[in-house]
Design an enzyme around this catalytic site. Structure first.
Site, PDB file in Angstrom:
ATOM      1  N   GLU A  66     -78.088  -9.858 -66.523  1.00  0.00           N
ATOM      2  CA  GLU A  66     -77.286 -11.190 -66.767  1.00  0.00           C
ATOM      3  C   GLU A  66     -77.278 -11.231 -68.480  1.00  0.00           C
ATOM      4  O   GLU A  66     -76.127 -11.642 -68.778  1.00  0.00           O
ATOM      5  CB  GLU A  66     -77.876 -12.210 -66.237  1.00  0.00           C
ATOM      6  CG  GLU A  66     -77.970 -12.568 -64.802  1.00  0.00           C
ATOM      7  CD  GLU A  66     -76.588 -12.491 -64.178  1.00  0.00           C
ATOM      8  OE1 GLU A  66     -75.940 -11.633 -64.338  1.00  0.00           O
ATOM      9  OE2 GLU A  66     -76.147 -13.646 -63.416  1.00  0.00           O
ATOM     10  N   THR A 100     -67.747 -15.454 -68.363  1.00  0.00           N
ATOM     11  CA  THR A 100     -68.865 -16.270 -68.660  1.00  0.00           C
ATOM     12  C   THR A 100     -68.909 -16.670 -70.235  1.00  0.00           C
ATOM     13  O   THR A 100     -69.275 -17.905 -70.406  1.00  0.00           O
ATOM     14  CB  THR A 100     -70.430 -15.590 -67.915  1.00  0.00           C
ATOM     15  OG1 THR A 100     -70.030 -15.429 -66.897  1.00  0.00           O
ATOM     16  CG2 THR A 100     -71.628 -16.614 -68.231  1.00  0.00           C
TER      17      THR A 100
HETATM   18  P1  ADP Z   1     -69.558 -13.151 -62.773  1.00  0.00           P
HETATM   19  O1  ADP Z   1     -70.181 -14.467 -63.023  1.00  0.00           O
HETATM   20  O2  ADP Z   1     -69.121 -12.889 -61.547  1.00  0.00           O
HETATM   21  O3  ADP Z   1     -70.972 -12.252 -62.547  1.00  0.00           O
HETATM   22  P2  ADP Z   1     -69.614 -12.249 -65.468  1.00  0.00           P
HETATM   23  O4  ADP Z   1     -68.681 -12.614 -66.194  1.00  0.00           O
HETATM   24  O5  ADP Z   1     -70.956 -13.017 -65.760  1.00  0.00           O
HETATM   25  O6  ADP Z   1     -69.051 -12.560 -63.885  1.00  0.00           O
HETATM   26  O7  ADP Z   1     -69.976 -10.819 -65.533  1.00  0.00           O
HETATM   27  C1  ADP Z   1     -69.143  -9.632 -65.362  1.00  0.00           C
HETATM   28  C2  ADP Z   1     -69.298  -8.910 -66.689  1.00  0.00           C
HETATM   29  O8  ADP Z   1     -70.287  -8.024 -66.595  1.00  0.00           O
HETATM   30  C3  ADP Z   1     -68.081  -8.108 -66.915  1.00  0.00           C
HETATM   31  O9  ADP Z   1     -67.830  -8.061 -68.331  1.00  0.00           O
HETATM   32  C4  ADP Z   1     -68.405  -6.630 -66.412  1.00  0.00           C
HETATM   33  O10 ADP Z   1     -67.875  -5.687 -67.154  1.00  0.00           O
HETATM   34  C5  ADP Z   1     -69.850  -6.813 -66.865  1.00  0.00           C
HETATM   35  N1  ADP Z   1     -70.627  -5.734 -65.742  1.00  0.00           N
HETATM   36  C6  ADP Z   1     -71.403  -4.642 -66.103  1.00  0.00           C
HETATM   37  N2  ADP Z   1     -71.845  -4.038 -65.048  1.00  0.00           N
HETATM   38  C7  ADP Z   1     -71.495  -4.925 -63.782  1.00  0.00           C
HETATM   39  C8  ADP Z   1     -71.679  -4.665 -62.577  1.00  0.00           C
HETATM   40  N3  ADP Z   1     -72.336  -3.908 -61.951  1.00  0.00           N
HETATM   41  N4  ADP Z   1     -71.173  -5.842 -61.457  1.00  0.00           N
HETATM   42  C9  ADP Z   1     -70.516  -6.768 -62.213  1.00  0.00           C
HETATM   43  N5  ADP Z   1     -70.054  -6.740 -63.629  1.00  0.00           N
HETATM   44  C10 ADP Z   1     -70.752  -5.889 -64.279  1.00  0.00           C
END
Ligand code: ADP
Length: 313
Positions: free
Chosen positions: A128, A181
């Site tokens: 995260e 986020t």
């Molecule tokens: P969510 O709240 O849907 O998790 P976030 O914005 O917190 O969305 O996270 C998405 C970010 O994390 C994106 O920038 C994405 O490229 C990165 N990321 C890296 N690895 C992963 C993964 N395995 N799954 C999802 N997002 C990922």
């Protein structure tokens, strides 16, 4: 060599009154992952389907989370990670949390559970931190532990699994606009008036009490956010109309799912959850914005095994 295929669930964090501390686990919305222990040391992302995400271990939340796990485990074993994405990144229903939680849970399982599920939360939080710059636990805790979870404290980390009344059903609409986020965190103010803080912690206490006593009206009254929602909701088209329509159809409450743009409505019973889905679908169809709607019971288990195999190379 050992391999496991898992369901890594989507999660709804914050739940209006519990910014960064409350979350719940969905049942039929989530990714699939195949995690294998391999002969060659090192963590590798070997396949990603369904999304354009980084293959480099240190840029993928699943890779980073497993590396944090292995550092604590103390052995540099080989791990191969395949990710089959169904939850879109940046949706606000815990796409990154599903990957980081799923990966550490699976490796722990394959190694004979050297860590408790509670202990896995801090490894998944490293994922995260990569995704949003902040090691929050309100998605990874419910993904790992299932049901509703409360982060009582971040330092020291203290995660409580709450009671999950049987009849609660989530309706979630995901408008297909990306709200990162990190962006939606930047609109938040870092100072809160005492009046608003009192309002918020009253609701948080009410919500937790409502879950344990299965008092659905109390759960509904407590789903109120005077701190974050007024600032973040401006990033989400039709937010107020969706929320009002959901409540008019009988939802207990409605708010922003995680950092958005998804909007959740929590209802008692499947019929109300379906009626809510129809009403909010009608609103979004007029906007021209693509969207998905999910209806899900609360998943009290968390990550689930789909298939497990053991073989010799
Ligand atoms: P969510 O709240 O849907 O998790 P976030 O914005 O917190 O969305 O996270 C998405 C970010 O994390 C994106 O920038 C994405 O490229 C990165 N990321 C890296 N690895 C992963 C993964 N395995 N799954 C999802 N997002 C990922």
């Amino acid at each position: 060599m050992k391999s496991i295929k898992i369901f890594a669930p989507a999660t709804v964090a914050n739940l209006s009154c519990g910014f960064d501390v409350l979350g719940c686990c969905l049942d039929n919305v989530g990714d699939e992952m195949v995690i294998s222990i391999t002969a060659d040391p090192g963590v590798k992302i070997t396949k990603i389907e369904g999304a354009n995400l980084p293959m480099e271990t240190h840029k993928n939340v699943a890779g980073v989370a497993v590396e944090a796990f292995l550092k604590a485990y103390g052995e540099n074993i080989g791990v191969a990670i395949e990710i089959y994405k169904k939850i879109k990144a940046g949706s606000g229903i815990g796409s990154s949390a599903a990957s980081s939680s799923g990966a550490v849970w699976a490796v722990n399982h394959l190694l004979g559970n050297p860590f408790t599920t509670h202990e896995l939360v801090k490894f998944a939080m490293e994922g995260e931190k990569l995704a949003s710059g902040n090691a929050h636990a309100d998605n990874v805790a419910p993904a790992l532990l299932g049901g509703f979870t409360l982060v009582r404290s971040y330092d020291p980390l203290d995660i409580i699994k709450l009671h999950s009344p049987e009849d609660l059903v989530m309706t979630v609409i995901h408008p297909q606009i990306e709200v990162k986020t990190s962006d939606s965190r930047s609109v938040i103010k870092h100072k809160v008036t005492l009046k608003k803080a009192i309002h918020q912690w009253g609701n948080l206490g009410g919500f937790v009490a409502g879950l344990f006593t299965e008092d659905y009206d109390l759960i509904g009254r407590s789903l109120d956010d005077v701190i974050i929602e007024p600032l973040r909701s401006i990033l989400i088209p039709e937010f107020n109309n969706v929320k009002n329509a959901a409540i008019a159809k009988g939802a207990l409450g409605s708010g922003i799912s995680g950092s958005g743009p998804s909007i959740f409505a929590l209802s008692k019973g499947m019929k109300v959850a379906n009626d809510v889905a129809t009403a909010i679908q009608d609103i979004y169809e007029k906007t021209g914005i693509d969207f998905d709607i999910h209806i899900s019971k609360i998943n009290s288990k968390g990550i689930k095994i789909i298939e497990e195999t053991e073989y010799r190379k």
